[in-house]
Design an enzyme around this catalytic site. Structure first.
Site, PDB file in Angstrom:
ATOM      1  N   ASP A 226     -46.999 -19.264 -59.761  1.00 56.70           N
ATOM      2  CA  ASP A 226     -47.487 -20.065 -60.889  1.00 56.70           C
ATOM      3  C   ASP A 226     -48.704 -19.409 -61.547  1.00 56.70           C
ATOM      4  OD1 ASP A 226     -47.487 -22.214 -62.640  1.00 56.70           O
ATOM      5  OD2 ASP A 226     -47.403 -23.723 -61.066  1.00 56.70           O
ATOM      6  N   ASP A 284     -42.837 -28.071 -67.596  1.00 57.69           N
ATOM      7  CA  ASP A 284     -43.226 -29.163 -66.699  1.00 57.69           C
ATOM      8  C   ASP A 284     -42.728 -30.515 -67.209  1.00 57.69           C
ATOM      9  OD1 ASP A 284     -44.447 -27.596 -64.820  1.00 57.69           O
ATOM     10  OD2 ASP A 284     -46.474 -27.878 -65.595  1.00 57.69           O
TER      11      ASP A 284
END
Length: 483
Positions: A226, A284
């Site tokens: 990430d 997301d």
């Protein structure tokens, strides 16, 4: 046609030739001295005579040519369960084991332990840089959990964010100079974190040591890599080259490990990461309606087998909207399937439905992945998307909003060609539950049991008849070319 080019440019304009003005601006602007050269990043561009679908196909093949799969070839893409929206930072070994058992019970093939597993990571304010398991949550480390996941028949994956550091971390207290900064300037955080200076070899060596230790000691087959804040200051091209160097070193030392490119959702969905990664986290926002546009945009450039597409909880955590499980699942079918919820929160009926959708994806994933993607629009807000081969594919007809027409218009499918015929079978109508039942024709009842033969020229010009559908509905057809 796809071209991949690297250009070398010489400064010509008078203002750029002044050695006294030579600088690297924060935005990455470069000023060259006389005689200096600058090498532009690689770029992929496509020229198509068959519209956007032709360009997308060219982009897909260019990206596929860069992918470096373990053992040299892509295997069937394992269905994921990612722990993030199931528990966020609230970890303990017993809870995570129970989540893994629930994942295995519905057919999940790879379990990913997301953020919250390492020392002092109870929220996003601390811990980045200290890549060792939190003894409060995992007293015996992660090995017992990973072994349990493997015993359940699943692979074990782990979330990391190596390029970042929290000021509240042992690493920052020991090496504050390792964070990207500008002399005499403040270093504001974003998401409570700073960026590590990957231009520095000592920083890369430290991070490789942390990752190498985890990958050596644990049976990890997958890293979710990430990157949750902007690069400010940017660090220039050397920062990105440092990231690439670290990824290349990890891949070389652990060639059996797949890597996911994640960056604040979809912030690093670029072809350059395809040299090192095998999956991209699309966004997301997992709201099924939001995902219509997000995923269609993704597939304009990157192929479906690397598109992370998860079945989310309802209500969606990003938007608060509620959608049926069938609609959420159908929207996730077209990429690399995952689950982003706790199956234990579902009723027995819903768990069985989730398991059925996972089984459905496994049945068709070889057709959905590595083939062509065609996208188009029809009347009354209907969108369609076909995935597969020239002679066999799945067609997804998506309706997000309520129909204005009680009898939907046929959807024209130009890819069907002009000669021969197609056998068309209606596999499922996902979503649209409740309210009055829509009247259907005998043709649609027949297509549910037996493929119906339709001329290719008819499908291309007049179109495929559609069954009545409501808002938030996906009709899924299997189509096979006939002589």
């Amino acid at each position: 046609m796809v071209r991949r080019q690297s250009h070398r440019h010489r400064a010509r304009r008078r203002g750029l030739l002044d050695p006294q003005r030579r600088r690297l601006a924060p935005a990455g602007e470069v000023t060259l001295a006389p005689g200096e050269n600058w090498t532009a990043p690689d770029a992929i561009f496509a020229v198509s005579t068959t519209g956007r679908n032709g360009a997308a196909s060219a982009f897909h093949e260019a990206v596929r040519a860069r992918l470096q799969w373990p053992d040299g070839a892509m295997r069937p893409r394992p269905v994921h369960l990612n722990s993030w929206e199931a528990c966020y930072f609230d970890h303990d070994e017993e809870r995570i084991v129970a989540l893994a058992e629930a994942a295995a019970s519905v057919g999940v093939e790879r379990f990913i332990l997301d953020d919250g597993w390492f020392r002092n990571r109870d929220d996003d304010t601390a811990g980045l840089g200290d890549w060792t398991p939190d003894p409060r949550k995992y007293p015996n480390g992660l090995k017992p959990l990973a072994d349990r996941v493997n015993a359940l028949g699943m692979e074990f994956g782990l979330w990391v964010e190596p390029e970042m550091i929290n000021p509240d971390s042992d690493l920052y207290r020991a090496h504050p100079d390792w964070a990207l900064s500008l002399p005499g300037r403040a270093s504001p955080t974003a998401r409570n974190q700073l960026v590590l200076d990957l231009r520095r070899e000592d920083v890369r060596d430290y991070l490789f040591g942390c990752l190498d230790r985890l990958l050596t000691e644990l049976p990890i087959t997958y890293l979710k890599w990430d990157h949750n804040r902007d690069l400010a200051p940017a660090g220039g091209a050397a920062q990105l080259r440092g990231v690439y160097a670290l990824l290349a070193r990890v891949r070389s030392s652990h060639p059996g490990v797949e890597v996911e490119s994640c960056a604040g959702g979809g912030g690093r969905n670029d072809a350059g990461m395809a040299d090192f990664c095998h999956r991209y986290w699309t966004s997301d926002n997992i709201d099924a309606v939001s995902r219509i546009g997000i995923q269609r945009g993704f597939l304009s450039f990157l192929p479906p087998e690397v598109m992370g597409s998860h079945i989310a909880a309802s209500p969606a955590h990003a938007t608060g909207r509620r959608h049926s499980l069938a609609f959420r699942a159908a929207m996730a079918m077209t990429g690399h399937l995952g689950v982003e919820m706790d199956p234990r929160t579902l009723s027995d009926t819903e768990r069985a439905e989730l398991a059925d959708w996972i089984s459905f994806h496994k049945q068709w994933r070889d057709l959905l992945h590595q083939g062509r993607v065609w996208q188009g629009e029809s009347s009354d807000g209907v969108l369609w998307q076909a995935q597969g081969r020239e002679d066999e594919l799945l067609l997804f007809v998506i309706r997000a909003e309520p129909p204005a027409d009680r009898r939907p218009q046929p959807v024209t499918l130009p890819f069907c060609g002009k000669s021969g015929a197609w056998g068309v079978r209606l596999l499922r109508i996902a979503g649209g539950e409740g309210g009055h039942a829509a009247h259907s024709a005998p043709f649609f009842k027949a297509t549910k049991s037996t493929p119906q033969s339709l001329p290719a020229s008819w499908l291309s010009n007049a179109g495929l008849p559609l069954p009545p559908s409501k808002a938030e509905t996906v009709s899924i057809f299997h189509m096979r070319k006939r002589a």
